[in-house]
Design a protein around this motif. Structure first.
Motif, PDB file in Angstrom:
ATOM      1  N   ASN A 320       0.953 -41.598 -19.312  1.00 55.32           N
ATOM      2  CA  ASN A 320       2.385 -41.563 -19.578  1.00 55.32           C
ATOM      3  C   ASN A 320       3.089 -41.148 -18.296  1.00 55.32           C
ATOM      4  O   ASN A 320       2.621 -40.246 -17.596  1.00 55.32           O
ATOM      5  CB  ASN A 320       2.710 -40.548 -20.676  1.00 55.32           C
ATOM      6  CG  ASN A 320       2.135 -40.980 -22.008  1.00 55.32           C
ATOM      7  OD1 ASN A 320       1.996 -42.171 -22.285  1.00 55.32           O
ATOM      8  ND2 ASN A 320       1.780 -40.015 -22.832  1.00 55.32           N
ATOM      9  N   CYS A 321       4.204 -41.793 -18.001  1.00 54.96           N
ATOM     10  CA  CYS A 321       4.969 -41.435 -16.814  1.00 54.96           C
ATOM     11  C   CYS A 321       5.404 -39.973 -16.928  1.00 54.96           C
ATOM     12  O   CYS A 321       5.947 -39.563 -17.943  1.00 54.96           O
ATOM     13  CB  CYS A 321       6.186 -42.346 -16.684  1.00 54.96           C
ATOM     14  SG  CYS A 321       7.323 -41.806 -15.407  1.00 54.96           S
ATOM     15  N   PRO A 322       5.150 -39.158 -15.872  1.00 56.59           N
ATOM     16  CA  PRO A 322       5.508 -37.737 -15.948  1.00 56.59           C
ATOM     17  C   PRO A 322       7.010 -37.517 -16.120  1.00 56.59           C
ATOM     18  O   PRO A 322       7.419 -36.469 -16.601  1.00 56.59           O
ATOM     19  CB  PRO A 322       5.058 -37.178 -14.592  1.00 56.59           C
ATOM     20  CG  PRO A 322       4.216 -38.224 -13.956  1.00 56.59           C
ATOM     21  CD  PRO A 322       4.496 -39.531 -14.616  1.00 56.59           C
ATOM     22  N   ASP A 323       7.844 -38.494 -15.744  1.00 56.45           N
ATOM     23  CA  ASP A 323       9.290 -38.303 -15.892  1.00 56.45           C
ATOM     24  C   ASP A 323       9.836 -38.868 -17.205  1.00 56.45           C
ATOM     25  O   ASP A 323      10.449 -38.153 -17.970  1.00 56.45           O
ATOM     26  CB  ASP A 323      10.028 -38.937 -14.703  1.00 56.45           C
ATOM     27  CG  ASP A 323      10.026 -38.007 -13.498  1.00 56.45           C
ATOM     28  OD1 ASP A 323       9.272 -37.006 -13.531  1.00 56.45           O
ATOM     29  OD2 ASP A 323      10.767 -38.276 -12.539  1.00 56.45           O
ATOM     30  N   CYS A 324       9.608 -40.167 -17.473  1.00 52.94           N
ATOM     31  CA  CYS A 324      10.232 -40.777 -18.666  1.00 52.94           C
ATOM     32  C   CYS A 324       9.280 -40.813 -19.861  1.00 52.94           C
ATOM     33  O   CYS A 324       9.694 -41.196 -20.952  1.00 52.94           O
ATOM     34  CB  CYS A 324      10.756 -42.180 -18.347  1.00 52.94           C
ATOM     35  SG  CYS A 324       9.443 -43.396 -18.103  1.00 52.94           S
ATOM     36  N   GLN A 325       8.021 -40.427 -19.661  1.00 51.87           N
ATOM     37  CA  GLN A 325       7.003 -40.376 -20.724  1.00 51.87           C
ATOM     38  C   GLN A 325       6.574 -41.747 -21.246  1.00 51.87           C
ATOM     39  O   GLN A 325       5.774 -41.837 -22.169  1.00 51.87           O
ATOM     40  CB  GLN A 325       7.449 -39.499 -21.918  1.00 51.87           C
ATOM     41  CG  GLN A 325       7.862 -38.084 -21.551  1.00 51.87           C
ATOM     42  CD  GLN A 325       6.774 -37.340 -20.783  1.00 51.87           C
ATOM     43  OE1 GLN A 325       5.600 -37.489 -21.077  1.00 51.87           O
ATOM     44  NE2 GLN A 325       7.168 -36.574 -19.786  1.00 51.87           N
ATOM     45  N   ILE A 351       1.755 -47.281 -12.339  1.00 56.28           N
ATOM     46  CA  ILE A 351       3.116 -47.172 -11.795  1.00 56.28           C
ATOM     47  C   ILE A 351       4.170 -47.200 -12.901  1.00 56.28           C
ATOM     48  O   ILE A 351       3.993 -47.869 -13.928  1.00 56.28           O
ATOM     49  CB  ILE A 351       3.359 -48.321 -10.768  1.00 56.28           C
ATOM     50  CG1 ILE A 351       4.660 -48.125  -9.996  1.00 56.28           C
ATOM     51  CG2 ILE A 351       3.344 -49.687 -11.466  1.00 56.28           C
ATOM     52  CD1 ILE A 351       4.766 -48.997  -8.748  1.00 56.28           C
ATOM     53  N   CYS A 352       5.237 -46.453 -12.693  1.00 59.10           N
ATOM     54  CA  CYS A 352       6.465 -46.615 -13.481  1.00 59.10           C
ATOM     55  C   CYS A 352       7.552 -46.988 -12.483  1.00 59.10           C
ATOM     56  O   CYS A 352       7.982 -46.130 -11.695  1.00 59.10           O
ATOM     57  CB  CYS A 352       6.831 -45.331 -14.232  1.00 59.10           C
ATOM     58  SG  CYS A 352       8.427 -45.471 -15.076  1.00 59.10           S
ATOM     59  N   THR A 353       7.963 -48.235 -12.468  1.00 61.92           N
ATOM     60  CA  THR A 353       8.958 -48.669 -11.481  1.00 61.92           C
ATOM     61  C   THR A 353      10.351 -48.148 -11.852  1.00 61.92           C
ATOM     62  O   THR A 353      11.222 -48.053 -10.991  1.00 61.92           O
ATOM     63  CB  THR A 353       8.988 -50.211 -11.348  1.00 61.92           C
ATOM     64  OG1 THR A 353       9.037 -50.783 -12.652  1.00 61.92           O
ATOM     65  CG2 THR A 353       7.764 -50.741 -10.633  1.00 61.92           C
ATOM     66  N   ASP A 354      10.571 -47.780 -13.119  1.00 61.12           N
ATOM     67  CA  ASP A 354      11.870 -47.199 -13.514  1.00 61.12           C
ATOM     68  C   ASP A 354      12.095 -45.866 -12.803  1.00 61.12           C
ATOM     69  O   ASP A 354      13.212 -45.556 -12.392  1.00 61.12           O
ATOM     70  CB  ASP A 354      11.924 -46.943 -15.034  1.00 61.12           C
ATOM     71  CG  ASP A 354      11.986 -48.247 -15.817  1.00 61.12           C
ATOM     72  OD1 ASP A 354      12.253 -49.294 -15.187  1.00 61.12           O
ATOM     73  OD2 ASP A 354      11.751 -48.216 -17.047  1.00 61.12           O
ATOM     74  N   CYS A 355      11.029 -45.065 -12.699  1.00 56.96           N
ATOM     75  CA  CYS A 355      11.159 -43.710 -12.134  1.00 56.96           C
ATOM     76  C   CYS A 355      10.614 -43.623 -10.718  1.00 56.96           C
ATOM     77  O   CYS A 355      10.619 -42.532 -10.133  1.00 56.96           O
ATOM     78  CB  CYS A 355      10.425 -42.700 -13.020  1.00 56.96           C
ATOM     79  SG  CYS A 355      10.955 -42.711 -14.744  1.00 56.96           S
ATOM     80  N   SER A 356      10.113 -44.724 -10.148  1.00 54.56           N
ATOM     81  CA  SER A 356       9.480 -44.706  -8.812  1.00 54.56           C
ATOM     82  C   SER A 356       8.373 -43.662  -8.734  1.00 54.56           C
ATOM     83  O   SER A 356       8.337 -42.822  -7.821  1.00 54.56           O
ATOM     84  CB  SER A 356      10.525 -44.457  -7.709  1.00 54.56           C
ATOM     85  OG  SER A 356      11.493 -45.476  -7.739  1.00 54.56           O
TER      86      SER A 356
HETATM   87 ZN   LIG Z   1       9.008 -43.336 -15.771  1.00 60.07          ZN
END
Ligand SMILES: [Zn+2]
Ligand SMILES: [Zn+2]
Ligand SMILES: [Zn+2]
Length: 365
Positions: A320-325, A351-356
């Motif tokens: 899970n992305c650490p920022d947006c989950q 990768i999460c390209t939304d949160c870089s």
């Molecule tokens: Zn994210």
């Protein structure tokens, strides 16, 4: 034949303790064998797999051919899936990747049986098929579980990840893999689309090993536009910490610098020698000129890849992305064997390209 004296591989000079080619060269030869097959040879091999489908659990019979053709020839598995289903064979699930709608529906029928005996395997096969209909069935089964669910450890949305997709609580589909794949191979060629192992002038705060950009990837290269990166992304790690079990979280700026943080380190010793580090920093690894089949990483030859379906050394793992989950997408899988003599296993890069944000983690047997 075992010997005590080191014998260099006749093709790559790698030192080992047995006669003949090293494992890496043997695997490369095997890949080249499958890559060079003619269409007639591919068709004949598929027929042989179908005829002997009940031996698929033995590597030397037809599994080796199946995995070679899937990884290096991107074969259509419709007929193989028919044959496997008739004999009640549900492993490996990739047998079913191009299953016909009829076979898909029969698998769905099996999983909708409250007493389904083989739910683990059937869910895996359906996950690999991954159609919208499968997604609807999985979503319903997650909301209203059948009795077989008690015998499993995880939900259908987790099984779906094996096929490179999942869904959220509203049933919205999420893709976890890119549907294109390139290999990272040893070639002396001027090509700056990817760079592996670029040394940085900073040492790791945990183990003091020199740090590197394990991967620099140019999203503007026309082969890599499918990644949607719109520029250059640098992925720095500590090669020593990352080749053990720590997770690294990297925050990147497109066309700029990145920072990284090692999560829960438990080992402070640096096992990477200066010689190994130098080798890592002076490789000829290059992005392949041509697109590869999406299952390229699942062949016998352990090569690094960008995009595509990964070969999981252990269970599949989408962070899970650490920022947006939200679930992250698999950007690359780096085979340590290709770059560090002292290491084995695979470094997965998501990768999460939304949160870089990029997360890397390691798996080995
Ligand atoms: Zn994210
Ligand atoms: Zn060799
Ligand atoms: Zn370190």
């Amino acid at each position: 034949m075992k010997q005590n004296n080191p014998i260099p591989c006749p093709e790559c000079d790698r030192v080992k303790y047995f006669e003949g080619l090293c494992y890496a060269c043997k695997n490369r030869r095997l890949r080249e064998h499958y890559e060079l097959l003619t269409n007639d040879q591919i068709a004949a091999t598929i027929e042989n797999i179908i005829a002997k489908i009940e031996t698929i659990d033995k590597w030397e019979e037809v599994y080796k051919d199946f995995s070679g053709l899937l990884a290096y020839q991107d074969i259509d598995t419709t007929e193989i899936a028919n044959a496997a289903f008739q004999k009640n064979i549900f492993y490996p699930p990739t047998l079913y990747r191009n299953a016909s709608e009829e076979i898909q529906n029969k698998l769905i029928e099996l999983i909708l049986n409250p007493d389904c005996k083989d739910a683990n395997h059937i869910l895996s096969c359906l996950a690999v098929i991954g159609s919208d209909k499968v997604k609807e069935v999985f979503y319903d089964l997650e909301k209203s579980p059948l009795p077989w669910r008690k015998k499993l450890h995880v939900n259908p949305s987790f099984y779906a990840q094996l096929g490179g997709w999942t869904f959220d609580e509203n049933g919205k589909r999420i893709e976890l893999n890119y549907n294109q794949c390139y290999a990272i191979i040893n070639e002396e060629r001027e090509d700056k689309a990817v760079k592996i192992g670029e040394p940085l002038f900073e040492n790791c705060s945990v183990c003091k090993c020199q740090t590197i950009n394990i991967l620099t990837i140019d999203g503007n290269d026309e082969r890599l536009t499918f990644l949607g990166l719109n520029g250059k992304v640098k992925i720095p790690i500590c090669p020593n910490c990352a080749s053990m079990c720590e997770k690294t979280v990297i925050r990147y700026q497109v066309d700029g610098e990145s920072t990284f943080e090692i999560i829960d380190p438990f080992e402070t010793e640096n096992y990477i020698s200066d010689v190994d580090f130098k080798k890592l920093a002076t490789n000829n690894l290059t992005l392949s000129k041509e697109r590869k089949p999406v299952y390229f990483a699942c062949g016998n030859d352990e090569l690094s890849t960008i995009g595509g379906n990964p070969e999981w050394v252990q269970d599949w793992q989408y962070e899970n992305c650490p920022d947006c989950q939200k679930k992250m997408k698999l950007l690359s899988a780096i085979s340590w064997d290709q770059i560090l003599e002292s290491s084995e296993g695979t470094l997965y890069i998501e990768i999460c390209t939304d949160c870089s944000i990029v997360v890397t983690f390691h798996q080995q047997t």
